[in-house]
Design a protein around this motif. Structure first.
Motif, PDB file in Angstrom:
ATOM      1  N   THR A 359       0.858  -1.179   0.000  1.00  0.00           N
ATOM      2  CA  THR A 359       0.000   0.000   0.000  1.00  0.00           C
ATOM      3  C   THR A 359       0.899   1.236   0.000  1.00  0.00           C
ATOM      4  OG1 THR A 359      -0.071   0.175   2.411  1.00  0.00           O
ATOM      5  CG2 THR A 359      -1.719  -1.238   1.369  1.00  0.00           C
ATOM      6  N   ASN A 360       0.309   2.379  -0.293  1.00  0.00           N
ATOM      7  CA  ASN A 360       1.102   3.609  -0.246  1.00  0.00           C
ATOM      8  C   ASN A 360       1.572   3.919   1.175  1.00  0.00           C
ATOM      9  OD1 ASN A 360       0.902   3.943  -2.960  1.00  0.00           O
ATOM     10  ND2 ASN A 360      -0.428   5.735  -2.904  1.00  0.00           N
ATOM     11  N   GLU A 361       0.750   3.569   2.171  1.00  0.00           N
ATOM     12  CA  GLU A 361       1.164   3.770   3.558  1.00  0.00           C
ATOM     13  C   GLU A 361       2.406   2.929   3.866  1.00  0.00           C
ATOM     14  OE1 GLU A 361      -0.156   5.831   6.103  1.00  0.00           O
ATOM     15  OE2 GLU A 361      -1.010   6.747   4.310  1.00  0.00           O
ATOM     16  N   GLU A 362       2.453   1.705   3.378  1.00  0.00           N
ATOM     17  CA  GLU A 362       3.617   0.844   3.598  1.00  0.00           C
ATOM     18  C   GLU A 362       4.838   1.376   2.871  1.00  0.00           C
ATOM     19  OE1 GLU A 362       1.507  -3.527   4.261  1.00  0.00           O
ATOM     20  OE2 GLU A 362       1.764  -2.750   2.223  1.00  0.00           O
ATOM     21  N   VAL A 363       4.634   1.920   1.687  1.00  0.00           N
ATOM     22  CA  VAL A 363       5.754   2.506   0.946  1.00  0.00           C
ATOM     23  C   VAL A 363       6.324   3.699   1.708  1.00  0.00           C
ATOM     24  CG1 VAL A 363       6.419   3.708  -1.174  1.00  0.00           C
ATOM     25  CG2 VAL A 363       4.926   1.706  -1.296  1.00  0.00           C
ATOM     26  N   ARG A 364       5.448   4.533   2.235  1.00  0.00           N
ATOM     27  CA  ARG A 364       5.933   5.688   3.009  1.00  0.00           C
ATOM     28  C   ARG A 364       6.752   5.233   4.208  1.00  0.00           C
ATOM     29  NH1 ARG A 364       0.456   7.367   1.983  1.00  0.00           N
ATOM     30  NH2 ARG A 364       0.403   9.065   0.443  1.00  0.00           N
ATOM     31  N   ARG A 365       6.271   4.211   4.899  1.00  0.00           N
ATOM     32  CA  ARG A 365       6.988   3.732   6.084  1.00  0.00           C
ATOM     33  C   ARG A 365       8.338   3.115   5.724  1.00  0.00           C
ATOM     34  NH1 ARG A 365       1.715   1.966   7.769  1.00  0.00           N
ATOM     35  NH2 ARG A 365       2.201  -0.183   7.180  1.00  0.00           N
ATOM     36  N   GLY A 367      10.447   4.304   3.671  1.00  0.00           N
ATOM     37  CA  GLY A 367      11.427   5.352   3.431  1.00  0.00           C
ATOM     38  C   GLY A 367      11.889   5.454   1.995  1.00  0.00           C
ATOM     39  N   ARG A 368      11.309   4.689   1.106  1.00  0.00           N
ATOM     40  CA  ARG A 368      11.703   4.756  -0.302  1.00  0.00           C
ATOM     41  C   ARG A 368      11.270   6.079  -0.925  1.00  0.00           C
ATOM     42  NH1 ARG A 368      11.762  -0.739  -3.222  1.00  0.00           N
ATOM     43  NH2 ARG A 368      11.516  -2.314  -1.603  1.00  0.00           N
ATOM     44  N   ARG A 369      12.032   6.499  -1.906  1.00  0.00           N
ATOM     45  CA  ARG A 369      11.613   7.621  -2.742  1.00  0.00           C
ATOM     46  C   ARG A 369      10.728   7.039  -3.835  1.00  0.00           C
ATOM     47  NH1 ARG A 369      13.489  11.070  -7.016  1.00  0.00           N
ATOM     48  NH2 ARG A 369      15.016   9.476  -7.616  1.00  0.00           N
ATOM     49  N   ALA A 370       9.465   7.436  -3.848  1.00  0.00           N
ATOM     50  CA  ALA A 370       8.504   6.763  -4.714  1.00  0.00           C
ATOM     51  C   ALA A 370       7.730   7.743  -5.576  1.00  0.00           C
ATOM     52  CB  ALA A 370       7.540   5.936  -3.869  1.00  0.00           C
ATOM     53  N   VAL A 397       5.586   3.243  -7.773  1.00  0.00           N
ATOM     54  CA  VAL A 397       6.852   2.642  -8.185  1.00  0.00           C
ATOM     55  C   VAL A 397       8.001   3.267  -7.392  1.00  0.00           C
ATOM     56  CG1 VAL A 397       5.912   2.328 -10.516  1.00  0.00           C
ATOM     57  CG2 VAL A 397       7.378   4.302 -10.024  1.00  0.00           C
ATOM     58  N   ASP A 398       9.125   2.573  -7.384  1.00  0.00           N
ATOM     59  CA  ASP A 398      10.346   3.091  -6.768  1.00  0.00           C
ATOM     60  C   ASP A 398      11.001   4.068  -7.740  1.00  0.00           C
ATOM     61  OD1 ASP A 398      13.240   3.225  -6.078  1.00  0.00           O
ATOM     62  OD2 ASP A 398      12.661   1.827  -4.494  1.00  0.00           O
ATOM     63  N   ALA A 399      11.215   5.293  -7.299  1.00  0.00           N
ATOM     64  CA  ALA A 399      11.753   6.327  -8.184  1.00  0.00           C
ATOM     65  C   ALA A 399      13.189   6.043  -8.608  1.00  0.00           C
ATOM     66  CB  ALA A 399      11.671   7.690  -7.496  1.00  0.00           C
ATOM     67  N   ASP A 400      13.912   5.271  -7.827  1.00  0.00           N
ATOM     68  CA  ASP A 400      15.329   5.023  -8.123  1.00  0.00           C
ATOM     69  C   ASP A 400      15.553   3.739  -8.913  1.00  0.00           C
ATOM     70  OD1 ASP A 400      16.251   7.356  -6.665  1.00  0.00           O
ATOM     71  OD2 ASP A 400      15.702   6.248  -4.849  1.00  0.00           O
ATOM     72  N   THR A 401      14.861   2.663  -8.538  1.00  0.00           N
ATOM     73  CA  THR A 401      15.093   1.366  -9.194  1.00  0.00           C
ATOM     74  C   THR A 401      14.109   1.079 -10.313  1.00  0.00           C
ATOM     75  OG1 THR A 401      13.640   0.132  -7.694  1.00  0.00           O
ATOM     76  CG2 THR A 401      15.935   0.467  -6.997  1.00  0.00           C
ATOM     77  N   GLN A 402      13.025   1.854 -10.419  1.00  0.00           N
ATOM     78  CA  GLN A 402      11.930   1.652 -11.369  1.00  0.00           C
ATOM     79  C   GLN A 402      11.140   0.371 -11.087  1.00  0.00           C
ATOM     80  OE1 GLN A 402      13.687   1.980 -15.360  1.00  0.00           O
ATOM     81  NE2 GLN A 402      13.212   4.167 -15.337  1.00  0.00           N
ATOM     82  N   GLU A 403      11.291  -0.183  -9.906  1.00  0.00           N
ATOM     83  CA  GLU A 403      10.524  -1.364  -9.495  1.00  0.00           C
ATOM     84  C   GLU A 403       9.087  -0.955  -9.184  1.00  0.00           C
ATOM     85  OE1 GLU A 403      10.410  -4.466  -5.671  1.00  0.00           O
ATOM     86  OE2 GLU A 403      11.900  -2.865  -5.783  1.00  0.00           O
ATOM     87  N   LEU A 455       3.157   9.669 -13.584  1.00  0.00           N
ATOM     88  CA  LEU A 455       3.637   9.512 -12.216  1.00  0.00           C
ATOM     89  C   LEU A 455       4.083  10.844 -11.607  1.00  0.00           C
ATOM     90  CD1 LEU A 455       5.750   6.265 -12.646  1.00  0.00           C
ATOM     91  CD2 LEU A 455       3.460   6.443 -11.625  1.00  0.00           C
ATOM     92  N   ARG A 456       3.759  10.986 -10.322  1.00  0.00           N
ATOM     93  CA  ARG A 456       4.166  12.151  -9.557  1.00  0.00           C
ATOM     94  C   ARG A 456       4.769  11.681  -8.232  1.00  0.00           C
ATOM     95  NH1 ARG A 456       3.188  13.641 -13.854  1.00  0.00           N
ATOM     96  NH2 ARG A 456       1.859  15.365 -14.572  1.00  0.00           N
ATOM     97  N   PRO A 457       5.586  12.497  -7.589  1.00  0.00           N
ATOM     98  CA  PRO A 457       6.167  12.087  -6.320  1.00  0.00           C
ATOM     99  C   PRO A 457       5.104  11.727  -5.282  1.00  0.00           C
ATOM    100  CG  PRO A 457       7.320  14.004  -7.148  1.00  0.00           C
ATOM    101  CD  PRO A 457       6.106  13.814  -8.030  1.00  0.00           C
TER     102      PRO A 457
END
Length: 459
Positions: A359-365, A367-370, A397-403, A455-457
């Motif tokens: 989820t987006n909440e899990e992504v925020r936790r 610490g990834r740049r997404a 998606v991960d902004a750095d790895t494109q995953e 996509l946006r930050p």
């Protein structure tokens, strides 16, 4: 009588029968034990009967909306619950019969009907039969939990299993539990014609989802007339005439709901409490789930646990994947692991929710740049054409790895469209691979590449 086999499979749910098939095909003698109905939860009280009911409820809903599509029906729409139940029973019954026929006709497999209990790490007893094997696979599933809420012993609550026996329409169904199972029953019975109230202790529905998903599902249900009572901190029951009074003590609204029936949809528990697992030395956790490693081995060599009873998944597809993991490790020399699979599931309200990954909440936790993209169904041509514009789709998606990290599709075909994202994630392909694919028009899936181009930050 004592009989030795190469393997024993306890339970005929989604993992047990195909595993028996692989083991017997490899030349092993297999005993399969089933104490009740063949097919497990999915066939008897889960996916197949409930989704059959969901289909009937959808037809009722669309019939009432017929005029919106220029279709004229004479007279009011009426639901015959006895016929709805008969259809559900027939579909479920065919599946159950097919599973039993498959197992009984399987060369090298002996079926025992009865309650299996361990006598030691390699021996179980089923009635008068004593079975031993060097490999034992536990696939006993789970059942609806009935919490010890105040007054629950004074009423006769329904569970996700017993509600399937109804062949009449509840006047007012009170659903205690605002998560996946409860919401499916809430919507279907509202569409059948019941008054429905959902009572949830938390501040929002399905709290494991992002708030926008919870809000979107709440909007769908409330537009159809389902009442939602949140923050119900003090749920208790009392008989009231020929029905039930449900005290909710919510922060807003009446403190009590008067219903004709109560459905408890507050979780499940594993069927492990009466297997005598202690005699085999099999360790369980505080909730009764069998502790397993990444290859589904228990604390005892030669014993595995698959499906709902191991706490590593609560779906038919995860149970079947458990079978695949065990078979790959034992028979194919392929070291597959539970942690290799990507979380994916659907919530079968209508329109459905398809979910994969974080989820987006899990992504925020994390610490990834997404980066994230979102589009309402009002801007999805296929949804507009079908007149089903509630919901939205989003991907992160991960902004750095494109995953690709996760996605949610709440809308028509969301349970199917999500697989385009799941397949890309399983292939470990970067998101531009999916973005550059050419999807068929008009579909919901065709907007996934569009999302990835917008996509946006993630903030």
């Amino acid at each position: 009588m004592s009989t030795r086999f190469d393997a024993i499979v306890i339970g005929s749910g989604q993992a047990g029968p195909p595993l028996a098939g692989r083991l017997t095909a490899a030349g092993m003698s297999v005993a399969l034990v089933e104490r009740h109905r063949f097919g497990g939860t999915c066939v008897n009280t889960g996916c197949i009967p409930t989704k059959t009911l969901v289909a009937s409820a959808r037809v009722a809903r669309m019939a009432r909306r017929a005029a919106e599509y220029g279709v004229v029906l004479d007279g009011p729409v009426r639901v015959d619950m006895a016929r709805v139940k008969a259809r559900k029973d027939a579909v479920s019954g065919r599946s159950r019969t097919n599973v039993e026929r498959w197992l009984r006709g399987m060369t090298g497999c002996t079926v025992f009907q009865g309650h299996a209990r361990f006598e030691s790490a390699d021996t179980i007893r089923v009635g008068d039969d004593r079975l031993t094997a060097g490999r034992i696979f536990i696939n006993v599933g789970g059942r609806a939990a009935v919490p010890d809420l105040p007054g629950v012993d004074r009423i006769r609550p329904l569970t996700s299993g017993t509600i399937l026996d109804l062949d009449t329409l509840p006047r007012h169904l009170v659903v205690v539990g605002g998560s996946y199972i409860g919401l499916e029953f809430a919507q279907m019975y509202r569409r059948f014609g019941s008054e429905v109230t959902v009572v949830e202790r938390g501040p929002r529905l399905i709290p494991r989802e992002d708030p926008d998903v919870s809000d979107g599902i709440r909007d769908i249900l409330e537009r159809e007339g389902v009442s939602i009572r949140l923050s119900a901190e003090c749920i208790r029951f009392a008989p009231q005439g020929d029905g039930v009074a449900v005290a909710v003590d919510c922060t807003a609204g009446a403190p009590e709901v008067a219903g004709s029936h109560v459905l408890l949809a507050v979780g499940r528990r594993p069927n492990t409490d009466d297997l005598a697992l202690d005699r085999a030395g099999v360790v369980t956790d505080a909730r009764g789930y069998i502790t397993v490693d990444d290859q589904l081995r228990t604390s005892v060599p030669g014993i595995w646990a698959l499906g709902d009873c191991n706490g590593r998944g609560a779906f038919t597809h995860t149970a079947y994947n458990d079978f695949e993991i065990v078979a790959a490790n034992i028979l194919d020399g392929d070291p597959r692991r539970v942690t290799d699979r990507i979380p994916a599931y659907a919530l079968y309200v209508d329109p459905p929710l398809g979910r994969v990954g974080l989820t987006n909440e899990e992504v925020r936790r994390s610490g990834r740049r997404a980066l994230t993209g979102m589009r309402p169904m009002t801007r999805v041509g296929r949804a507009v054409e079908k007149g089903e514009e509630q919901g939205f789709m989003k991907i992160t998606v991960d902004a750095d790895t494109q995953e690709i990290l996760g996605a949610a599709i709440l809308g028509p075909g969301g349970d199917e469209a999500i697989h385009a994202v799941l397949a890309t994630m399983q292939a470990k392909a970067p998101y531009p691979t999916l973005q550059r694919s050419v999807h068929i028009h008009p579909t919901v899936s065709e907007l996934i590449p569009t999302l990835l181009g917008e996509l946006r930050p993630l903030t």
